[in-house]
Design an enzyme around this catalytic site. Structure first.
Site, mmCIF file in Angstrom:
data_model
loop_
_atom_site.group_PDB
_atom_site.id
_atom_site.type_symbol
_atom_site.label_atom_id
_atom_site.label_comp_id
_atom_site.label_asym_id
_atom_site.label_seq_id
_atom_site.Cartn_x
_atom_site.Cartn_y
_atom_site.Cartn_z
ATOM 1 N N LYS A 194 94.796 -54.948 53.690
ATOM 2 C CA LYS A 194 95.127 -54.669 52.277
ATOM 3 C C LYS A 194 93.920 -55.152 51.457
ATOM 4 C CE LYS A 194 99.095 -54.829 49.131
ATOM 5 N NZ LYS A 194 99.241 -53.434 48.771
ATOM 6 N N ARG B 256 100.447 -61.435 56.244
ATOM 7 C CA ARG B 256 99.626 -60.216 56.142
ATOM 8 C C ARG B 256 98.308 -60.516 55.424
ATOM 9 N NH1 ARG B 256 102.263 -54.962 53.507
ATOM 10 N NH2 ARG B 256 101.897 -56.144 51.601
HETATM 11 N N1 PXG Z 1 101.011 -48.577 51.770
HETATM 12 C C1 PXG Z 1 100.087 -48.937 50.860
HETATM 13 C C2 PXG Z 1 98.755 -48.301 50.889
HETATM 14 C C3 PXG Z 1 100.401 -49.929 49.904
HETATM 15 O O1 PXG Z 1 99.509 -50.301 48.997
HETATM 16 C C4 PXG Z 1 102.623 -50.081 50.867
HETATM 17 C C5 PXG Z 1 102.240 -49.123 51.797
HETATM 18 C C6 PXG Z 1 103.985 -50.692 50.958
HETATM 19 O O2 PXG Z 1 103.876 -52.027 51.435
HETATM 20 P P1 PXG Z 1 104.901 -53.174 50.995
HETATM 21 O O3 PXG Z 1 104.415 -54.396 51.719
HETATM 22 O O4 PXG Z 1 104.788 -53.315 49.506
HETATM 23 O O5 PXG Z 1 106.235 -52.737 51.434
HETATM 24 C C7 PXG Z 1 101.692 -50.509 49.904
HETATM 25 C C8 PXG Z 1 102.044 -51.541 48.892
HETATM 26 C C9 PXG Z 1 101.994 -50.948 42.726
HETATM 27 C C10 PXG Z 1 102.306 -51.620 44.021
HETATM 28 O O6 PXG Z 1 101.987 -51.622 41.701
HETATM 29 C C11 PXG Z 1 101.890 -51.061 45.225
HETATM 30 C C12 PXG Z 1 102.180 -51.726 46.421
HETATM 31 C C13 PXG Z 1 102.887 -52.901 46.390
HETATM 32 C C14 PXG Z 1 103.302 -53.434 45.201
HETATM 33 C C15 PXG Z 1 103.019 -52.791 43.988
HETATM 34 O O7 PXG Z 1 101.749 -49.732 42.753
HETATM 35 N N2 PXG Z 1 101.726 -51.135 47.568
#
Ligand code: PXG
Length: 293
Positions: A152, A53
């Site tokens: 991202k 990703r």
């Molecule tokens: N949508 C958005 C906008 C994100 O930033 C996800 C979905 C979920 O993706 P993953 O790959 O993690 O299943 C994210 C991911 C935090 C934190 O500290 C936030 C994310 C990942 C890890 C930590 O708030 N966001």
């Protein structure tokens, strides 16, 4: 306690010395990409999916990551080894690097790779037992034609504005709609709902991040349960009429959502499908991060 060791500018340095230049376009413009990764039991969960990703995000902003994927994989692993972490959160960033004050990314010759591992701030245990409350916020998810949510990117203001609105409403996580009014995703999680033995989540084309946890949960639904799996566009009304709602994300894993906009979802308690998926996701983590793997 020894200071956390951080990788920056090609070196490992203690946290107090890990500094970026004020001319780094990551700071000046949010020009860069990142990953939020988790380690369990000293093993990195789904590292290759996160790196794939990262490379996709970088390609979409024409940023060439200056190392090979396996080299970066080794650096990520080294980051938890050096810090003696067993369970950790790893923030991996690739910024455009140092340039001048103009936007032109061609003025930034060397992308900056930064790897930070730290303890993870988790949602409180009672959210998993009783569910969390969420709210549909007025901030819409960026449209794909402006800033593709599949990137991202280091510019998270869209999600921060949603988070601010959620916190003002007294809830920890926001549900964002896309410009067409379909449910998109949360500030840091993907959204799922359960209705009549089907598990439904918006397709990536709705304008959402292709979550690593989302993909793992979809795989679990298909291979380990009898629920039907659908990627479909839906309006917020569908969520409010759902049997169950849950969010997925690296930090949250699978977390039940029992109230949206002050209204109870289903029974108002975490439902059986969500409980099953929480347990199956934990099994997957155990399986993929046991030291023998
Ligand atoms: N949508 C958005 C906008 C994100 O930033 C996800 C979905 C979920 O993706 P993953 O790959 O993690 O299943 C994210 C991911 C935090 C934190 O500290 C936030 C994310 C990942 C890890 C930590 O708030 N966001």
């Amino acid at each position: 306690m020894a200071e956390i060791q951080i990788y920056i500018d090609g070196k490992w340095v203690p946290k107090s010395e890990a500094k970026v230049s004020v001319f780094d376009h990551g700071l000046l413009y949010g020009d860069g990409v990142f990953e939020g990764i988790r380690a369990y039991n000293g093993q990195i969960f789904r590292l290759s999916q996160h790196l794939d990703r990262l490379w996709k995000s970088a390609a979409k902003i024409e940023l060439k990551i200056p190392v090979a994927q396996n080299q970066l994989a080794n650096l990520v692993k080294e980051s938890i080894r050096r810090n003696n972490f067993s369970d950790a959160y790893i923030r991996l960033l690739v910024s455009r690097g140092v340039g001048d004050l103009g936007l032109d990314p061609n003025k930034c010759p060397v992308p900056n790779i930064i790897i930070i591992s730290d303890k993870l701030a988790l949602y409180p245990a009672n959210f998993y037992e009783n569910g969390l409350e969420s709210a549909i916020v007025s901030v819409r998810r960026n449209i794909t034609e402006a800033l593709d949510p599949a990137i991202k990117s280091m510019n998270y203001l869209n999600m921060i504005l949603a988070k601010i609105e959620a916190l003002k409403k007294g809830v920890p996580e926001a549900i964002m709609l896309n410009a067409q009014g379909h449910v998109a995703e949360c500030s840091g999680d993907n959204v799922f709902y359960v209705k009549d033995q089907a598990v439904i989540t918006p397709p990536v084309s709705a304008g959402v991040l292709e979550g690593v946890t989302r993909a793992a949960v979809m795989e679990i639904v298909k291979t380990k349960t009898s629920f039907k799996l659908r990627e479909a566009l839906f309006k917020p009304e569908e969520l409010l009429k759902a049997d169950e709602v849950f969010f997925t994300g690296t930090a949250a894993e699978v977390i039940p959502v029992t109230r949206i906009d002050h209204k109870p979802i289903g029974s108002g308690k975490p439902g059986p499908a969500t409980r099953t998926l929480i347990n199956l996701f934990k099994d997957l983590i155990r399986k993929e991060t046991s030291p023998s793997v």
